[in-house]
Design a protein around this motif. Sequence first.
Motif, PDB file in Angstrom:
ATOM      1  N   GLU A 118      -0.213  -2.848  17.789  1.00 27.90           N
ATOM      2  CA  GLU A 118      -1.023  -2.302  16.826  1.00 27.90           C
ATOM      3  C   GLU A 118      -0.201  -1.005  16.258  1.00 27.90           C
ATOM      4  O   GLU A 118      -0.480  -0.579  14.874  1.00 27.90           O
ATOM      5  CB  GLU A 118      -2.242  -1.696  17.419  1.00 27.90           C
ATOM      6  N   ILE A 122       0.317  -0.072  12.202  1.00 27.57           N
ATOM      7  CA  ILE A 122       0.050   1.137  11.551  1.00 27.57           C
ATOM      8  C   ILE A 122       0.889   1.954  10.960  1.00 27.57           C
ATOM      9  O   ILE A 122       0.952   2.418   9.691  1.00 27.57           O
ATOM     10  CB  ILE A 122      -0.883   1.997  12.581  1.00 27.57           C
ATOM     11  N   LYS A 176       1.688   2.847   6.908  1.00 26.75           N
ATOM     12  CA  LYS A 176       1.690   4.288   6.441  1.00 26.75           C
ATOM     13  C   LYS A 176       2.886   4.313   5.350  1.00 26.75           C
ATOM     14  O   LYS A 176       3.008   4.999   4.497  1.00 26.75           O
ATOM     15  CB  LYS A 176       1.998   4.986   7.566  1.00 26.75           C
ATOM     16  N   THR A 234      -7.818  -2.395  10.575  1.00 24.39           N
ATOM     17  CA  THR A 234      -7.421  -1.060   9.910  1.00 24.39           C
ATOM     18  C   THR A 234      -7.474  -1.312   8.505  1.00 24.39           C
ATOM     19  O   THR A 234      -6.580  -0.724   7.844  1.00 24.39           O
ATOM     20  CB  THR A 234      -5.865  -0.577  10.365  1.00 24.39           C
ATOM     21  N   ARG A 248      -9.536  -0.973   5.907  1.00 25.95           N
ATOM     22  CA  ARG A 248      -9.821   0.045   4.741  1.00 25.95           C
ATOM     23  C   ARG A 248      -8.908   1.201   4.658  1.00 25.95           C
ATOM     24  O   ARG A 248      -8.711   1.644   3.729  1.00 25.95           O
ATOM     25  CB  ARG A 248     -11.261   0.851   5.564  1.00 25.95           C
ATOM     26  N   SER A 249      -8.050   1.535   5.928  1.00 23.34           N
ATOM     27  CA  SER A 249      -7.324   2.553   5.908  1.00 23.34           C
ATOM     28  C   SER A 249      -6.013   2.041   4.946  1.00 23.34           C
ATOM     29  O   SER A 249      -5.703   2.946   3.915  1.00 23.34           O
ATOM     30  CB  SER A 249      -6.712   2.724   7.267  1.00 23.34           C
ATOM     31  N   MET A 307      -5.388   4.248   1.463  1.00 32.05           N
ATOM     32  CA  MET A 307      -4.272   4.836   1.184  1.00 32.05           C
ATOM     33  C   MET A 307      -3.359   4.640   0.040  1.00 32.05           C
ATOM     34  O   MET A 307      -2.829   5.385  -0.590  1.00 32.05           O
ATOM     35  CB  MET A 307      -3.009   4.472   2.523  1.00 32.05           C
TER      36      MET A 307
END
Lengths: 262, 252
Positions: B211, B215, B219, B242, B244-245, B249
Motif C-alpha cells: 500500500e 501511494i 505521488k 486511493t 480519488r487521490s 493530484m
Amino acid sequence: MNWGQLHLILGGVNRHSTSIGKIWLSVIFVFRIMILVVAAESVWGDEQSDFVCNTLQPGCKNVCYDQFFPMSHIRLWCLQVIFISTPALLVSLHVAYKQHEEKKCLEKRQGFLKKEEVDALRKQKMRIVGAFWWTYVTSIVFRILFETVFTYMLYFLYGGFQMARLVKCSASPCPNTVDCFISRPTEKTVFIIFMTVVSGVCGLLNVAELFYLLVKACVRQSHRRHHPHHLSRSREHQQNEMNELLSIDAKQKVALELSKTS
Amino acid sequence: MSWGLLRDVLSGVNKYSTVVGRIWLSVMFIFRVLIYVVAAERVWNDEQKEFTCNSRQVGCENVCFDHFFPVSHARLWALQLILVSTPSLLVVMHVGYREHREKKYKKKLYKDKGNIDGGLWWTYFFSLVFKTGVEFTFLFVLAWMYEGFIIPHLLKCEIKPCPNVVDCFVSRPTEKTIFLYCMVVSSAVCILLNICEMTYLIIKHCRNICEKRSIKQAKRLKCGCDSSELKQAQRKGLRNGTLRSSVSMCTL
C-alpha cells in the motif's frame, strides 16, 4: 485459580443472552459448579484410598480401581461444565467484533470518543438478529450436544447412574475373582442422580431457548413479509450511510499519507 | 499453586494482541490452565502414594517410581504453561518502553502505542516464535521421557535394591492417559494458532508495504503525469481505494 475466570467470561455474555439464557447461567453456577466445588469433591476425595479389595496381592487394588473407574465422576463433571461453557466464547467473540466495528464507525463520524462513550458502547445490549442470531443458535446447539454426550458417557462408563457397594474383579494380577468395596456408595449415588437431573434441566433450558429463538425469528420474518417497504427503506438508508463512511475513510487516508511525505 | 497471578499478568496482554492472539489466550486459560487446575493436578496427586510394587523389599518402590517417572507430568505441564505465557510479557514491556519514550521526550512519538508496527512487530513475532518453540520442545520431551502418550498400568522393574524383576502398578493409568491426550491436543491447537497468527502478521505487514509503495508511486506522478504510469497508478489506486487521490493530484 478457580472457576472465577469462567464466571468472568460467561458473565460478559450474560448481558446479551435471552432470559432463558440467564436462567441457564444461574443454574450452571449455583447448582453445578458450586455443588461440585463444595460437596462432590469432598465425597470423591478418598475414592481411591478407601477403595479396598479382599486380597493382599500387591497391584490388585490399583488394577481393579482402574478397571471400574476409568474416569472419575468429578473429572467428568468438571470437563462437562468446561465444555458446555465454551460455546459462549463464540458469542463473546462475535459481540467483541461488532462492538469494535461500531466503535470505528462512531470514531469516523464524531472523531475521538470519550471513555464514558466507549464504556456505554460496551454495556449496550446486542439484539439477537442477523448473523448474531446464527452465532447464538450455533452456541446453543453445541451446548445441547456436549450436555448429551457427557451424560451418555457417564451412563456408558458406569452402566447407569447408581454406584454399587461391591464389585467383583478378576483382572491380573488378582489371583482369582476378588471382592472390592467402594467408599461411600450411597452418598455418591445421591450426588450422581442430583447432577444428572441438573444436567437434564440445563438441557431442557437450552432446548426451550432454541425454540424461543426459532419462534421469534419466524414471527420477525412474517412481520417483514407483511411490511416489506419499511424493511427496504431501512436497508437503503444503511447502505447510503456505509457508502458515505467509506468515501470519508478513503479521503482521510490519502490526505494523511500526503501530509506525512510533504 | 496460584494461577491467578499469571491470569492477572496476562489479562494486560489481551489489549495488545491480534484477534488470533485473543483466541489463543482464551484457549490457554480455559482448555489448559483450567483443566490442569481443576482436573489434572488432582489426578496426579497420589501418584507416588498409590504406586505399588509386588515386593516387600524396602526402597524398591521408591527406586522404581523414580526410574519410571523422573519428572511428573503435572510438573512438566506447569513449567510448559509458565514458559509459554511469559513471551507475551515482552510485548507489554515494549509498549511500556514506548510510553516511557513519549514521557521522556514530552511529545507524541507514536500514532498508537499499542499498534503492532515497527519494532513492536518484531517483538510480537519473536514472542510467537519462542512460544511455538517451547510448545514443540515440551511435546518432544514428554514423548521422549515416557516413550509415547500412553501410561501403562503395569511396569516391570529390576533396579537395585529390587531383588529381581518385579511388577509395579501405576495408579489411575486410564484417567491419566485421557488427560495426557487432552493436554497434548490443546498444546497442538495452540501451536496451530501461533502459526496462524505468524502468517497473519506476515501477510498484514506485506500488504502495508505494498500500500505504501502504491501511494509513493501515485505521488511521483504528481510531478510528471505520464499517461501509462497514471493508468497503472489509477489501477492500483482502484484496488487500494486511493483512486480519488491519484485523479485529484493530476488535475491540480
